[in-house]
Design a protein around this motif. Structure first.
Motif, PDB file in Angstrom:
ATOM      1  N   VAL A   9       1.134  -1.211   0.059  1.00 15.78           N
ATOM      2  CA  VAL A   9       0.251  -0.076  -0.055  1.00 15.78           C
ATOM      3  C   VAL A   9       0.865   1.005  -0.103  1.00 15.78           C
ATOM      4  O   VAL A   9       1.830   1.406   0.516  1.00 15.78           O
ATOM      5  N   ASP A  10       0.523   2.388  -0.665  1.00 10.80           N
ATOM      6  CA  ASP A  10       1.339   3.500  -0.858  1.00 10.80           C
ATOM      7  C   ASP A  10       0.238   4.585  -0.265  1.00 10.80           C
ATOM      8  O   ASP A  10      -0.783   4.878  -1.069  1.00 10.80           O
ATOM      9  N   ILE A  11       0.543   5.236   0.907  1.00  4.52           N
ATOM     10  CA  ILE A  11      -0.448   6.189   1.242  1.00  4.52           C
ATOM     11  C   ILE A  11       0.308   7.456   1.355  1.00  4.52           C
ATOM     12  O   ILE A  11       1.582   7.668   2.051  1.00  4.52           O
ATOM     13  N   ALA A  12      -0.408   8.518   1.068  1.00  5.11           N
ATOM     14  CA  ALA A  12       0.277   9.862   1.372  1.00  5.11           C
ATOM     15  C   ALA A  12      -0.867  10.764   1.607  1.00  5.11           C
ATOM     16  O   ALA A  12      -2.316  10.555   1.544  1.00  5.11           O
ATOM     17  N   ASP A  13      -0.781  11.901   1.737  1.00  7.07           N
ATOM     18  CA  ASP A  13      -2.045  13.211   1.937  1.00  7.07           C
ATOM     19  C   ASP A  13      -2.485  13.147   0.739  1.00  7.07           C
ATOM     20  O   ASP A  13      -2.000  13.409  -0.323  1.00  7.07           O
ATOM     21  N   GLY A  14      -4.006  12.644   0.686  1.00  6.65           N
ATOM     22  CA  GLY A  14      -4.714  12.744  -0.500  1.00  6.65           C
ATOM     23  C   GLY A  14      -4.308  11.756  -1.652  1.00  6.65           C
ATOM     24  O   GLY A  14      -4.932  11.696  -2.903  1.00  6.65           O
ATOM     25  N   ARG A  15      -3.658  10.564  -1.152  1.00  2.00           N
ATOM     26  CA  ARG A  15      -3.320   9.446  -2.275  1.00  2.00           C
ATOM     27  C   ARG A  15      -3.303   8.255  -1.514  1.00  2.00           C
ATOM     28  O   ARG A  15      -3.024   8.013  -0.273  1.00  2.00           O
ATOM     29  N   CYS A  16      -3.972   7.170  -2.256  1.00  2.00           N
ATOM     30  CA  CYS A  16      -4.227   5.786  -1.620  1.00  2.00           C
ATOM     31  C   CYS A  16      -4.415   4.740  -2.712  1.00  2.00           C
ATOM     32  O   CYS A  16      -5.132   4.757  -3.424  1.00  2.00           O
ATOM     33  N   THR A  17      -2.979   4.056  -2.978  1.00  2.00           N
ATOM     34  CA  THR A  17      -2.988   3.159  -3.990  1.00  2.00           C
ATOM     35  C   THR A  17      -2.405   1.738  -3.369  1.00  2.00           C
ATOM     36  O   THR A  17      -1.812   1.809  -2.391  1.00  2.00           O
ATOM     37  N   TRP A  18      -2.774   0.752  -3.989  1.00  2.00           N
ATOM     38  CA  TRP A  18      -2.249  -0.539  -3.584  1.00  2.00           C
ATOM     39  C   TRP A  18      -2.173  -1.526  -4.679  1.00  2.00           C
ATOM     40  O   TRP A  18      -2.584  -1.238  -5.971  1.00  2.00           O
ATOM     41  N   ALA A  19      -1.414  -2.855  -4.413  1.00  2.00           N
ATOM     42  CA  ALA A  19      -1.305  -3.969  -5.430  1.00  2.00           C
ATOM     43  C   ALA A  19      -1.131  -5.185  -4.840  1.00  2.00           C
ATOM     44  O   ALA A  19      -0.662  -5.064  -3.274  1.00  2.00           O
ATOM     45  N   ARG A  20      -1.557  -5.975  -5.125  1.00  2.00           N
ATOM     46  CA  ARG A  20      -1.262  -7.443  -4.589  1.00  2.00           C
ATOM     47  C   ARG A  20       0.207  -7.794  -4.391  1.00  2.00           C
ATOM     48  O   ARG A  20       0.928  -7.413  -5.679  1.00  2.00           O
ATOM     49  N   ASN A  21       0.506  -8.441  -3.391  1.00  2.00           N
ATOM     50  CA  ASN A  21       1.978  -8.834  -3.197  1.00  2.00           C
ATOM     51  C   ASN A  21       1.888 -10.439  -3.838  1.00  2.00           C
ATOM     52  O   ASN A  21       1.578 -11.396  -3.288  1.00  2.00           O
ATOM     53  N   THR A  22       2.013 -10.349  -5.294  1.00  2.00           N
ATOM     54  CA  THR A  22       1.836 -11.694  -5.972  1.00  2.00           C
ATOM     55  C   THR A  22       3.027 -12.614  -5.536  1.00  2.00           C
ATOM     56  O   THR A  22       2.510 -13.915  -5.436  1.00  2.00           O
ATOM     57  N   ALA A  23       4.251 -12.321  -5.331  1.00  2.00           N
ATOM     58  CA  ALA A  23       5.188 -13.271  -4.754  1.00  2.00           C
ATOM     59  C   ALA A  23       4.778 -13.807  -3.565  1.00  2.00           C
ATOM     60  O   ALA A  23       4.941 -15.098  -3.437  1.00  2.00           O
ATOM     61  N   GLY A  24       4.269 -13.183  -2.559  1.00  2.00           N
ATOM     62  CA  GLY A  24       3.781 -13.716  -1.209  1.00  2.00           C
ATOM     63  C   GLY A  24       2.626 -14.535  -1.597  1.00  2.00           C
ATOM     64  O   GLY A  24       2.691 -15.792  -0.868  1.00  2.00           O
ATOM     65  N   ILE A  25       1.755 -14.141  -2.348  1.00  2.00           N
ATOM     66  CA  ILE A  25       0.572 -14.987  -2.544  1.00  2.00           C
ATOM     67  C   ILE A  25       0.949 -16.377  -3.165  1.00  2.00           C
ATOM     68  O   ILE A  25       0.455 -17.318  -2.750  1.00  2.00           O
ATOM     69  N   GLU A  26       1.861 -16.381  -4.178  1.00  2.00           N
ATOM     70  CA  GLU A  26       2.065 -17.502  -4.783  1.00  2.00           C
ATOM     71  C   GLU A  26       2.947 -18.364  -3.936  1.00  2.00           C
ATOM     72  O   GLU A  26       2.709 -19.574  -3.976  1.00  2.00           O
ATOM     73  N   ALA A  27       3.875 -18.044  -2.813  1.00  2.00           N
ATOM     74  CA  ALA A  27       4.717 -18.576  -2.005  1.00  2.00           C
ATOM     75  C   ALA A  27       3.667 -19.541  -0.919  1.00  2.00           C
ATOM     76  O   ALA A  27       3.917 -20.535  -0.680  1.00  2.00           O
ATOM     77  N   GLU A  28       2.690 -18.602  -0.718  1.00  2.00           N
ATOM     78  CA  GLU A  28       1.661 -19.162   0.251  1.00  2.00           C
ATOM     79  C   GLU A  28       0.916 -20.331  -0.580  1.00  2.00           C
ATOM     80  O   GLU A  28       0.679 -21.457   0.061  1.00  2.00           O
ATOM     81  N   ALA A  29       0.503 -20.235  -1.642  1.00  2.00           N
ATOM     82  CA  ALA A  29      -0.157 -21.017  -2.457  1.00  2.00           C
ATOM     83  C   ALA A  29       0.462 -22.377  -2.760  1.00  2.00           C
ATOM     84  O   ALA A  29      -0.209 -23.487  -2.844  1.00  2.00           O
ATOM     85  N   ARG A  30       1.889 -22.488  -2.613  1.00  2.00           N
ATOM     86  CA  ARG A  30       2.679 -23.512  -2.810  1.00  2.00           C
ATOM     87  C   ARG A  30       2.202 -24.479  -1.825  1.00  2.00           C
ATOM     88  O   ARG A  30       2.403 -25.693  -1.953  1.00  2.00           O
ATOM     89  N   LEU A  31       2.135 -24.129  -0.452  1.00  2.00           N
ATOM     90  CA  LEU A  31       1.849 -24.973   0.638  1.00  2.00           C
ATOM     91  C   LEU A  31       0.530 -25.408   0.976  1.00  2.00           C
ATOM     92  O   LEU A  31      -0.072 -25.700   1.819  1.00  2.00           O
ATOM     93  N   ASP A  32      -0.622 -24.596   0.088  1.00  2.00           N
ATOM     94  CA  ASP A  32      -1.974 -25.068   0.177  1.00  2.00           C
ATOM     95  C   ASP A  32      -2.292 -26.710   0.213  1.00  2.00           C
ATOM     96  O   ASP A  32      -1.593 -27.363  -0.742  1.00  2.00           O
ATOM     97  N   GLY A  33      -2.991 -26.895   1.337  1.00  2.00           N
ATOM     98  CA  GLY A  33      -3.354 -28.425   1.312  1.00  2.00           C
ATOM     99  C   GLY A  33      -2.240 -29.286   1.983  1.00  2.00           C
ATOM    100  O   GLY A  33      -2.607 -30.330   2.398  1.00  2.00           O
ATOM    101  N   LEU A  34      -1.056 -28.551   2.452  1.00  2.00           N
ATOM    102  CA  LEU A  34       0.154 -29.240   3.324  1.00  2.00           C
ATOM    103  C   LEU A  34       0.003 -29.198   4.585  1.00  2.00           C
ATOM    104  O   LEU A  34      -0.400 -28.017   5.120  1.00  2.00           O
ATOM    105  N   TYR A  35      -0.057 -30.172   5.435  1.00  2.00           N
ATOM    106  CA  TYR A  35       0.256 -30.052   6.729  1.00  2.00           C
ATOM    107  C   TYR A  35       1.331 -31.178   7.320  1.00  2.00           C
ATOM    108  O   TYR A  35       1.143 -32.326   6.818  1.00  2.00           O
ATOM    109  N   VAL A  36       1.717 -30.958   8.569  1.00  2.00           N
ATOM    110  CA  VAL A  36       2.869 -31.853   8.826  1.00  2.00           C
ATOM    111  C   VAL A  36       2.277 -32.243  10.247  1.00  2.00           C
ATOM    112  O   VAL A  36       2.344 -31.264  11.256  1.00  2.00           O
ATOM    113  N   ILE A  37       2.289 -33.465  10.485  1.00  2.00           N
ATOM    114  CA  ILE A  37       2.035 -33.990  11.799  1.00  2.00           C
ATOM    115  C   ILE A  37       3.368 -34.376  12.532  1.00  2.00           C
ATOM    116  O   ILE A  37       4.206 -34.921  12.044  1.00  2.00           O
TER     117      ILE A  37
END
Length: 576
Positions: free
Chosen positions: A382-410
């Protein structure tokens, strides 16, 4: 044949039983009996029989039902409690039979119709009885103070009763399931009432935390109440002491969730006590194994389970599982939360463009609230300043989390020769039985919440009472499984892998599709079956000729009610 009343001027009218006949073509009548000395109700009864009525009396003047009480459900639940020996376990050697009977009545009433203690007292009084339960237990008149006195007596007997349950259901080497939940309280006077992480989503109310110990099949054995600000791991020490000192178990395998059995609890409590454990790793620990450790995602190209080892967990076994169904569900949920967060961020950006939000601090607070609502801050820049607010998805972080979808370790300390990898996964999945217990305790079944007591001993007594009610309900559900929407033949279920979701057995699938059992009886939920049994009533009936004389008459069981009693092993109430 008829009754003839002959008027008499000097004395009461004569009442004669006569019959008519023909002789010589003429109609005549002769007297068979003089009924003048009989009471009038008996004369009316004879007249009714002559006219084709029943022995009970004239139409509208037959047997009178003075009271009809729901009976079948109370007889079944109380019968199950007695078959389990709960009445003997409650009494022990205390000799407090009145307290025992009232405590047993409260337990059964909790299964029948959960409510406040005041509502329970009303349901147990003869004048306002809600079922035949008071009569079945011969309670007589019940004072309000007696209910609370029995509750205080019950909590004093809790250690002894739990030891008795442990002797029945636990033994050395067995699996012991443990999990923690919370419930909010009404009022702020109880010393246990504290604000903490609310599983009821009631952050406005103080709460209590309670931990439930169950046998491997999910049967409840013990419960303990903690103050509402107690963290889950801190409840574990009391359970270790309970298992070792009170239950006299030298060695068991404690199965707990990753939020309860943490690394610190393992080092400081389980290892010194000599107990084995089965738990799971947290998401950051799984990520560390995948990034720099021995967890290779290529292991799951052709299988869904693999056992690995890591120097970070010396002397322990790690069983990695990948569930495709769970992976798809996590992907779907993440996409939905990302979309909802972007929609909310777009509304904030619109307010900034229209000049309604100008200061960077105010914009940051609004954006922070949006990101924290669904815990999506890690997935956005997120980029915030007086009178400004923009954002973008953290694609790398989302993909890194998606790699471990469905995985669990006992994670477990049990050696492979005692419990192989599939058996270890299956043992961890039995925690779902404790979650099922919490659902019954907290939902409409037993209603442990909200808690209205203010004294700490009464709060503990209330939770213990609910646990004992679930103990009865647990065995009732098992006995009535053929009549319920439950898998009554789990041993016949097919399962390609222990990681994959279990499919219903063919018998259960056929029962659910037809909504009928094999013998043609309707299938229903647990509460619906109790309501069906309640229609089998206990009726207090008065005689027509002697209104002061009454007797009890039960309704005749239907085929469904008869089957329910047969499955429990309790004889159905007989027609008197």
């Amino acid at each position: 044949m008829f009754i003839d009343v002959v008027p008499n001027r000097s004395s009461p009218s004569a009442v004669l039983l006569r019959e008519s006949y023909r002789e010589g073509g003429r109609s005549k009548k002769r007297t068979l009996a003089n009924l003048s000395q009989l009471p009038q109700p008996l004369i009316d009864g004879i007249a009714a029989m002559i006219e084709g009525g029943k022995v009970a009396g004239l139409p509208g003047e037959g047997l009178e039902i003075r009271r009809a009480l729901p009976h079948g459900h109370a007889a079944a639940v109380l019968g199950q409690a007695r078959r389990l020996g709960l009445d003997r376990l409650l009494l022990g050697r205390t000799g407090a039979q009145r307290h025992r009977d009232l405590a047993l009545a409260m337990i059964v009433q909790r299964v029948l119709a959960p409510g406040s203690k005041l509502a329970t007292w009303q349901a147990l009084r003869p004048e306002t009885a809600a079922s035949s339960l008071p009569a079945l237990l011969s309670l007589g008149e019940v004072a309000e103070r007696e209910v609370y006195a029995a509750l205080d007596w019950l909590v004093a007997q809790q250690p002894r009763i739990e030891q008795g349950l442990a002797r029945r259901h636990l033994h050395d080497g067995t699996l012991v399931l443990y999990d923690v939940s919370s419930s909010y309280l009404e009022g702020r006077c109880c010393e246990l009432a504290q604000f903490g992480y609310s599983r009821d989503h009631r952050r406005d109310r103080p709460q209590i935390v309670y931990g439930l110990l169950c046998a491997a099949d999910g049967c409840p054995v013990a419960v303990e109440v903690f103050s509402g600000d107690t963290s889950d791991p801190k409840t574990l020490a009391a359970q270790v002491d309970r298992l070792k000192r009170r239950f006299k178990l030298a060695h068991v395998v404690l199965v707990g969730d990753r939020g309860v059995i943490t690394g610190a609890r393992i080092r400081e409590e389980l290892v010194p006590a000599g107990l084995d454990w089965i738990t799971a790793l947290r998401a950051p620990e799984v990520r560390a194994l995948a990034d720099d450790g021995p967890l290779q995602l290529s292991l799951f190209d052709e299988r869904d389970l693999a056992e690995i080892s890591s120097p970070d967990y010396p002397g322990e076994r790690l069983v990695v599982c990948r569930n495709p169904a769970l992976a798809e569900e996590r992907r779907r949920k993440r996409d939905a939360l990302l979309a909802a967060t972007e929609e909310a961020l777009a509304r904030v950006a619109g307010q900034v463009r229209r000049g309604r939000l100008k200061d960077a601090g105010a914009i940051g607070m609004r954006v922070g609230a949006v990101l924290n609502r669904h815990k999506m801050a890690k997935h956005f820049t997120v980029d915030i300043a007086d009178g400004r607010c923009t954002w973008a998805r953290n694609t790398a972080g989302i993909e890194a989390e998606a790699r471990l979808d469905g995985l669990y370790v006992i994670r477990t300390s049990v050696p492979a020769e005692r419990l192989d990898a599939p058996a270890t996964v299956g043992a961890y999945k039995t925690l779902a039985r404790v979650e099922r217990a919490f659902r019954s305790l907290k939902a409409v079944d037993l209603q442990v919440r909200p808690v209205h007591h203010w004294l700490a001993p009464r709060v503990r007594a209330h939770v213990f009472l609910c646990m004992l009610a679930y103990y009865v309900e647990f065995h009732l559900r098992a006995a009535w499984a053929p009549l319920l929407f439950a898998d009554h033949a789990p041993e016949d279920r097919s399962r390609a892998s222990v990681v994959a979701p279990a499919e219903p057995s063919p018998a259960a699938a056929a029962k659910r599709s037809r909504r009928r059992t094999d013998d043609g009886l309707p299938v229903m939920g647990f509460r619906d079956l109790l309501r069906q049994l309640a229609t089998l009533t206990l009726n207090t009936v008065a005689l027509p000729l002697r209104g002061d004389r009454t007797f009890n008459l039960t309704a005749r069981p239907t085929a469904l009610q008869q089957k329910a009693f047969d499955l429990v092993g309790v004889p159905p109430p007989c027609v008197q």
